[in-house]
Every structure is written in structure tokens, then in C-alpha cells.
Design a protein around this motif. Structure first.
Motif, PDB file in Angstrom:
ATOM      1  N   MET A   1       0.748  -1.223  -0.034  1.00 23.73           N
ATOM      2  CA  MET A   1      -0.151  -0.153  -0.060  1.00 23.73           C
ATOM      3  C   MET A   1       0.849   1.429   0.097  1.00 23.73           C
ATOM      4  O   MET A   1       0.322   2.337  -0.453  1.00 23.73           O
ATOM      5  N   GLY A   2       2.216   1.183   0.126  1.00 20.85           N
ATOM      6  CA  GLY A   2       2.953   2.271   0.453  1.00 20.85           C
ATOM      7  C   GLY A   2       3.860   2.207  -0.988  1.00 20.85           C
ATOM      8  O   GLY A   2       3.869   1.299  -1.671  1.00 20.85           O
ATOM      9  N   ARG A   3       4.897   3.401  -0.945  1.00 22.60           N
ATOM     10  CA  ARG A   3       5.702   3.307  -1.992  1.00 22.60           C
ATOM     11  C   ARG A   3       7.081   3.745  -1.210  1.00 22.60           C
ATOM     12  O   ARG A   3       7.194   4.765  -0.580  1.00 22.60           O
ATOM     13  N   ALA A   4       8.253   2.820  -1.279  1.00 33.00           N
ATOM     14  CA  ALA A   4       9.204   3.026  -0.540  1.00 33.00           C
ATOM     15  C   ALA A   4      10.279   4.078  -0.961  1.00 33.00           C
ATOM     16  O   ALA A   4      10.106   4.431  -2.133  1.00 33.00           O
ATOM     17  N   PRO A   5      10.892   4.932  -0.275  1.00 34.19           N
ATOM     18  CA  PRO A   5      11.978   5.765  -0.637  1.00 34.19           C
ATOM     19  C   PRO A   5      12.800   5.277  -1.869  1.00 34.19           C
ATOM     20  O   PRO A   5      13.501   4.203  -1.538  1.00 34.19           O
ATOM     21  N   GLY A   6      13.055   6.101  -2.646  1.00 31.63           N
ATOM     22  CA  GLY A   6      14.021   5.670  -3.832  1.00 31.63           C
ATOM     23  C   GLY A   6      13.111   4.799  -4.895  1.00 31.63           C
ATOM     24  O   GLY A   6      13.571   4.678  -6.004  1.00 31.63           O
ATOM     25  N   THR A   7      11.754   4.413  -4.742  1.00 37.72           N
ATOM     26  CA  THR A   7      11.115   3.895  -5.774  1.00 37.72           C
ATOM     27  C   THR A   7      10.396   4.980  -6.702  1.00 37.72           C
ATOM     28  O   THR A   7      10.294   5.970  -6.159  1.00 37.72           O
ATOM     29  N   PRO A   8       9.999   4.463  -7.762  1.00 39.22           N
ATOM     30  CA  PRO A   8       9.655   5.645  -8.880  1.00 39.22           C
ATOM     31  C   PRO A   8       8.511   6.428  -8.732  1.00 39.22           C
ATOM     32  O   PRO A   8       8.305   7.663  -9.038  1.00 39.22           O
TER      33      PRO A   8
ATOM     34  N   ALA B   1       5.016  11.043  -6.033  1.00 37.08           N
ATOM     35  CA  ALA B   1       3.659  11.253  -6.591  1.00 37.08           C
ATOM     36  C   ALA B   1       2.662  10.550  -5.307  1.00 37.08           C
ATOM     37  O   ALA B   1       1.844  11.126  -4.811  1.00 37.08           O
ATOM     38  N   TRP B   2       3.256   9.305  -4.623  1.00 34.68           N
ATOM     39  CA  TRP B   2       2.804   8.720  -3.466  1.00 34.68           C
ATOM     40  C   TRP B   2       2.637   9.688  -2.489  1.00 34.68           C
ATOM     41  O   TRP B   2       1.408   9.882  -1.951  1.00 34.68           O
ATOM     42  N   LEU B   3       3.408  10.356  -1.993  1.00 32.18           N
ATOM     43  CA  LEU B   3       3.637  11.548  -0.948  1.00 32.18           C
ATOM     44  C   LEU B   3       2.589  12.571  -1.281  1.00 32.18           C
ATOM     45  O   LEU B   3       1.913  12.934  -0.327  1.00 32.18           O
TER      46      LEU B   3
ATOM     47  N   LEU C   1      -1.656   6.247  -8.888  1.00 30.40           N
ATOM     48  CA  LEU C   1      -0.227   5.779  -9.242  1.00 30.40           C
ATOM     49  C   LEU C   1      -0.070   4.821 -10.507  1.00 30.40           C
ATOM     50  O   LEU C   1      -1.251   4.041 -10.592  1.00 30.40           O
ATOM     51  N   THR C   2       0.894   5.186 -11.326  1.00 33.47           N
ATOM     52  CA  THR C   2       1.086   4.378 -12.363  1.00 33.47           C
ATOM     53  C   THR C   2       1.323   2.873 -12.115  1.00 33.47           C
ATOM     54  O   THR C   2       0.952   1.908 -12.746  1.00 33.47           O
ATOM     55  N   SER C   3       2.120   2.630 -11.053  1.00 34.23           N
ATOM     56  CA  SER C   3       2.292   1.286 -10.349  1.00 34.23           C
ATOM     57  C   SER C   3       1.017   0.585  -9.693  1.00 34.23           C
ATOM     58  O   SER C   3       1.213  -0.501  -9.081  1.00 34.23           O
TER      59      SER C   3
END
Length: 221
Positions: free
Chosen positions: A80-87, A91-93, A156-158
Motif C-alpha cells: 500500500m506504500g511506496r518506499a523511498p527511492g522507488t519511482p 507522487a505517493w506522498l 499511481l502508475t504502479s
């Protein structure tokens, strides 16, 4: 131990929905939307007397956006999150905290329509302005979902994430004051995410709704 203090159809609903998506064990303490939120005991959990409040292993949190960010970091395997350094991290933040922009306009309209009991206390001008600001928020989501480069099923695209939960719950509240009739991509996205079991589990039970009406139009001046 995770315990969520919750008022149905309030900002705490976004945390409740996320907890269901994370598929972790938790308990919910229901509160009425009244002066009991200012009791000394509750103020030890949320110093401004608001929901949500979250108790987790002896620690306490009282801001929903922070709760969502923390829970996604605490339970990363749920995706459910997107870790620091991921594409998609930036945008998640951005979209996670954009939910509060939508919610703030909803809060102003909730005050106008529900909390101010007498007609002479309400302002049709404020209602009209805040409803128009919700439309601007819908414009931003519409643009995100239908860029010239690609169309997205989620923010998000992901793929699906906590930002769809946060913004989706804000739109759930906003639809009480502004329809999605002029925003087809937002309407389609909202329909997709609200088919999820996590959303359905976060809906209020009978008799606990904050909003007695499904829609509150701006009154004629």
C-alpha cells in the motif's frame, strides 16, 4: 495491538479502510461526533479532541495522514506504500496529502450544512465557494487519471495504493456536496476502488451515519 478511535464518515474512515486493506488485526472504538471527544481521557489520545486517534503498541498518533504513512511503512508487504527511492514515491506522498485538501473543503461544508443549526447562521456564499473548490479538486484528480500520455486506473502508475484510499475516502465525503457528473474519469476510478472489500468494510453501520442525507445542495439565495 492496534486500536483505532473512529467516528463513522469522518477522516478516521480512511485509516479504517487502510487497516482492512493491510489485513492486520486491529480493534475499533466507536465515538459519537459530540463533546465527548473533548473529555480529559480522550484528549490524552488526541490533544485537539478529534478523530482519528490510533494506539499502537503503547504509542499514540492523532493525524490521519501520518497514521497512513506509518502503517504503510510498518506493513510494507501489503504493497500500500511506496518506499523511498522507488519511482512512484514522490507522487505517493503528494497524493496521500492531497486528500486533506479535499477533506478540508468537506469539513467547511459539513459545518455549514450540519453543524450550524439555524438557517440564519449559514452562508449560501460560503457553501457555493466551497462546493466550487471541491470541483477544482475533482479537476486535479481527473487530470491525473487522464493524462495525454496514458490513462490510469489508479492515482499511481504502479497501481492501487494507500493514496487511492486516502483520496477515495475524501471523495466519498465530498460527494455529499458536489457530484461527479462533470468528471467521468473520477467517477469511473471511484466506482473501481469502492468495489473493494476494504471499502465496504469501512462503511458506517446502520444508525451511525454522520450525514443523514446522501446530498446537500447549495440553498437558493
Amino acid at each position: 495491538m492496534i486500536r483505532l478511535h473512529h467516528v463513522p464518515q469522518s477522516r478516521s474512515m480512511r485509516v479504517l479502510w487502510l487497516l482492512h486493506e493491510l489485513e492486520v488485526s486491529f480493534e475499533v472504538v466507536l465515538h459519537p461526533f459530540d463533546k465527548s471527544l473533548r473529555s480529559p481521557d480522550y484528549l490524552t489520545l488526541s490533544p485537539a479532541g478529534r478523530v482519528p486517534a490510533l494506539e499502537i503498541e503503547g504509542e499514540r498518533m492523532f493525524e490521519s495522514g501520518a497514521m497512513m504513512e506509518y502503517l504503510c511503512e510498518r506493513f510494507p508487504d501489503a504493497g500500500m506504500g511506496r518506499a523511498p527511492g522507488t519511482p512512484d514515491r514522490m507522487a505517493w506522498l503528494c497524493w496521500l496529502h492531497f486528500a486533506e485538501t479535499v477533506s478540508q473543503h468537506c469539513a467547511a461544508l459539513t459545518q455549514q450544512h450540519l453543524m450550524l443549526r439555524e438557517d440564519h447562521m449559514r452562508s449560501p456564499t460560503v457553501m457555493k465557494l466551497e462546493a466550487a473548490r471541491l470541483a477544482k479538486c475533482y479537476d486535479a484528480i481527473e487530470a491525473r487519471l487522464s493524462t495525454p500520455i496514458e490513462r490510469r486506473d489508479h492515482l499511481l502508475t504502479s497501481g492501487f495504493s494507500a493514496v487511492d484510499v486516502a483520496v477515495g475516502q475524501a471523495v466519498y465525503m465530498a460527494r455529499h456536496f458536489r457530484t461527479l457528473d462533470d468528471h467521468p474519469e473520477v467517477a469511473a476510478w471511484y466506482a473501481r476502488i469502492t468495489e473493494r472489500e476494504g471499502f465496504r468494510q469501512a462503511l458506517p453501520e446502520a444508525g451511525t451515519r454522520l450525514y443523514p442525507q446522501p446530498f446537500y445542495p447549495v440553498p437558493a439565495v
